[in-house]
Each structure stands twice: as C-alpha cells, then as structure tokens.
Scaffold this motif. Structure first.
Motif, PDB file in Angstrom:
ATOM      1  N   MET A   1      47.869  35.705  42.278  1.00 14.32           N
ATOM      2  CA  MET A   1      46.775  34.741  42.225  1.00 14.32           C
ATOM      3  C   MET A   1      45.442  35.398  42.565  1.00 14.32           C
ATOM      4  SD  MET A   1      46.169  31.223  44.380  1.00 14.32           S
ATOM      5  CE  MET A   1      47.473  30.327  43.563  1.00 14.32           C
ATOM      6  N   LYS A   2      45.460  36.389  43.477  1.00 11.00           N
ATOM      7  CA  LYS A   2      44.223  37.031  43.902  1.00 11.00           C
ATOM      8  C   LYS A   2      43.498  37.655  42.712  1.00 11.00           C
ATOM      9  CE  LYS A   2      44.053  39.426  47.756  1.00 11.00           C
ATOM     10  NZ  LYS A   2      44.178  40.529  48.744  1.00 11.00           N
ATOM     11  N   GLU A   3      44.261  38.359  41.841  1.00 11.21           N
ATOM     12  CA  GLU A   3      43.638  39.008  40.686  1.00 11.21           C
ATOM     13  C   GLU A   3      43.096  37.980  39.697  1.00 11.21           C
ATOM     14  OE1 GLU A   3      46.528  39.822  41.996  1.00 11.21           O
ATOM     15  OE2 GLU A   3      46.060  41.810  42.803  1.00 11.21           O
ATOM     16  N   THR A   4      43.845  36.894  39.505  1.00 10.23           N
ATOM     17  CA  THR A   4      43.392  35.833  38.595  1.00 10.23           C
ATOM     18  C   THR A   4      42.111  35.192  39.097  1.00 10.23           C
ATOM     19  OG1 THR A   4      45.656  35.345  37.902  1.00 10.23           O
ATOM     20  CG2 THR A   4      44.008  33.629  37.534  1.00 10.23           C
ATOM     21  N   LEU A   5      42.073  34.878  40.377  1.00 12.37           N
ATOM     22  CA  LEU A   5      40.874  34.274  40.962  1.00 12.37           C
ATOM     23  C   LEU A   5      39.694  35.231  40.871  1.00 12.37           C
ATOM     24  CD1 LEU A   5      39.485  31.997  42.487  1.00 12.37           C
ATOM     25  CD2 LEU A   5      40.393  32.940  44.627  1.00 12.37           C
ATOM     26  N   ALA A   6      39.937  36.513  41.154  1.00 13.76           N
ATOM     27  CA  ALA A   6      38.865  37.508  41.070  1.00 13.76           C
ATOM     28  C   ALA A   6      38.288  37.577  39.662  1.00 13.76           C
ATOM     29  CB  ALA A   6      39.406  38.882  41.489  1.00 13.76           C
ATOM     30  N   ARG A   7      39.176  37.615  38.679  1.00 12.17           N
ATOM     31  CA  ARG A   7      38.732  37.697  37.283  1.00 12.17           C
ATOM     32  C   ARG A   7      37.958  36.445  36.875  1.00 12.17           C
ATOM     33  NH1 ARG A   7      43.338  38.839  35.333  1.00 12.17           N
ATOM     34  NH2 ARG A   7      44.001  36.746  34.784  1.00 12.17           N
ATOM     35  N   ASN A   8      38.426  35.279  37.320  1.00 11.96           N
ATOM     36  CA  ASN A   8      37.773  34.036  36.931  1.00 11.96           C
ATOM     37  C   ASN A   8      36.425  33.848  37.610  1.00 11.96           C
ATOM     38  OD1 ASN A   8      39.762  33.322  35.147  1.00 11.96           O
ATOM     39  ND2 ASN A   8      40.876  32.034  36.597  1.00 11.96           N
ATOM     40  N   ILE A   9      36.291  34.266  38.852  1.00 11.35           N
ATOM     41  CA  ILE A   9      34.982  34.182  39.505  1.00 11.35           C
ATOM     42  C   ILE A   9      33.970  35.023  38.735  1.00 11.35           C
ATOM     43  CG2 ILE A   9      33.666  34.801  41.571  1.00 11.35           C
ATOM     44  CD1 ILE A   9      36.155  34.110  43.232  1.00 11.35           C
TER      45      ILE A   9
END
Length: 273
Positions: A1-9
């Motif tokens: 989830m951390k990578e997904t959130l980082a990419r989406n921000i």
C-alpha cells in the motif's frame, strides 16, 4: 500500500499542478515531508488523509488505490450487464499468434490487461496458460468468472484501474486488446517501463492500440477517458526488444449500433535475454 499511496500522491499532485512545496504549505507541512511520501520513505498520518484528499480533489479510497464502486466507471458497464457477451466469446486473432509464438509447453504466466468480459483470458486458460486478468468493470469481471466456470478453467481475475495498477511480479506474456488508449500520454513511459521490467527473459507482449488518423472520423462512443495514439508510438516503447510483428489496419465496426471505422496498430514483441 505504501508504494501505491506514494505513486498516487505524486500523480494527483502533478495533475492539479502543485509543487511539493505548495502541497506541503496547504497541509501545514514542509516539502520534505511530501517528498518522503512520494518516495515511499514515510506515509501520511491517518489524521491527514481527509485534508490530503481534499487538497488533491480525490477520494481517500482512490488515493489508497481502491476503486470507488459508485457511478459508472466504464461506458461498457451497462452493456456488460446483459446476458449476452457484448464482444462475443470468440478470441481475438492475436491470441492464436501468442499461442504459436509462446506455446505453453511449460508453465507460462500470462496477464490480460483490461480483459473486458474475459473471452481472451478464458481462451488462454483453456489452452494451458496460468492466466491473471483485470478490468475496471464490475460487470466485466463477473462475466469473466462466469465464462471461465462454464468452460471449466481458472482465471485469477480482479478489479483494477489501468492508470493505477503496476506490476510487482513477473509474467511471461502480457496481452491487451482495445484498452491501451485509456492510458494518459504522460503515464505511458512509466507504465510500459513497469510492464517491461516485470516480464521474464524471452517474454512476449502482444498489444494493439487505436490510432488517430485524419481520414477517419471519431467513433460515435463518447469516451471521456480515451487518449490518442499515433503511428509508431507503440513501437517507440520497444526499441530495445525484438519486434516479431508490427502492422496497421483499418476495419469496420458496429459495436455502438452505428457503423464506423477504426485504425489500429498491432505489435508483438519479445524481450531479448
């Protein structure tokens, strides 16, 4: 989830035209904090998510990588809810080319990107591939499962947005038909780099894209999330791969009930060991 959130921000910040400093200022934080989020070094506190969601004008669910179930995501959602298969159940002709180029004489993992109602994914599973598939349409996913059950094969199918989804496991074959025009031009380099990175040596990509041609009228379907591709653009992402086929065709279509034409580029390429 951390990578997904980082990419989406990072994605939604850029889409809104904010710098890291501007976003940080809106949240009462430094640009270094935003930078750490976007590089997946840290995650925002849960208490910050509502303000972050408001600043980026996107739901918390979407920010975290979940697709909202409210509203129509695909123009085909309603069409897929009918008992009949909108695109039929006969596989795309490119499926037979993949079968010839990389026959499943051993365990081969295949990903169908934007599987629709599942006709191609089920064909590959029926012929011995280990098939994973995703689509943005709930109705399409259900039709894929029903077709797989009817044929007696297994397809690991799940819901995902083409723009948000990134590979984190390797495949031998990536297949996609009639879907890649939903990728925004700004994201194509990143997405295709990800696809190529997570393809095994000698792996194959079999893709097609609708082309912009001045002598062909726009299709009657109103697709707000469709973006133009041009001749040679798909190939440009594969200059370091072996091109097994590259062609362009113009064909008649009646999918909307209104006769029209499409131009399409097809490419099959192989990763050089």
């Amino acid at each position: 989830m951390k990578e997904t959130l980082a990419r989406n921000i990072a994605r939604y910040r850029k889409e809104r035209g904010y710098t890291q400093e501007e976003l940080g200022r809106m949240l009462g934080l430094s640009y270094q904090a935003v930078s750490k989020w976007e590089n997946a070094l840290t995650m925002p506190d849960l208490a910050l998510l509502p303000d972050l969601s408001k600043a980026l004008e996107v739901s918390i669910e979407k920010l975290l990588g979940y697709i909202s179930q409210d509203g129509r995501i695909s123009i085909y959602e309603d069409a897929y809810k009918t008992p009949d298969y909108y695109w039929g159940t006969e596989p795309n002709t490119a499926c037979y080319q993949v079968l010839r180029i990389r026959p499943p004489t051993r365990r081969l993992k295949l990903l169908d990107i934007g599987c629709g109602e599942g006709k191609d994914a089920v064909f590959f599973a029926r012929n011995g591939y280990e098939v994973t598939a995703f689509d943005v349409s709930d109705a399409g996913i259900e039709k894929t499962k029903k077709l797989a059950d009817k044929i007696g094969v297994h397809v690991n199918v799940f819901k995902a947005d083409l723009l948000d989804f990134r590979l984190d496991t390797h495949f031998d074959i990536l297949f996609s038909s009639g879907v890649l025009h939903y990728i925004k031009p700004d994201y194509r380099d990143e997405i295709f780099m990800n696809y190529k990175q997570f393809t095994n040596p000698e792996g194959v990509h079999a893709f097609n894209v609708f082309l912009e041609k001045p002598f062909i009228a726009p299709p009657p379907e109103r697709e707000e999330n469709a973006y133009k591709w041009y001749s040679g653009e798909l190939l440009s992402h594969y200059h370091d791969w072996l091109i097994l086929e590259s062609s362009e065709t113009v064909f008649d279509c009646n999918s909307s009930g209104i006769p029209h034409k499409h131009a399409m580029a097809k490419m099959i390429s192989q990763k050089v060991p």
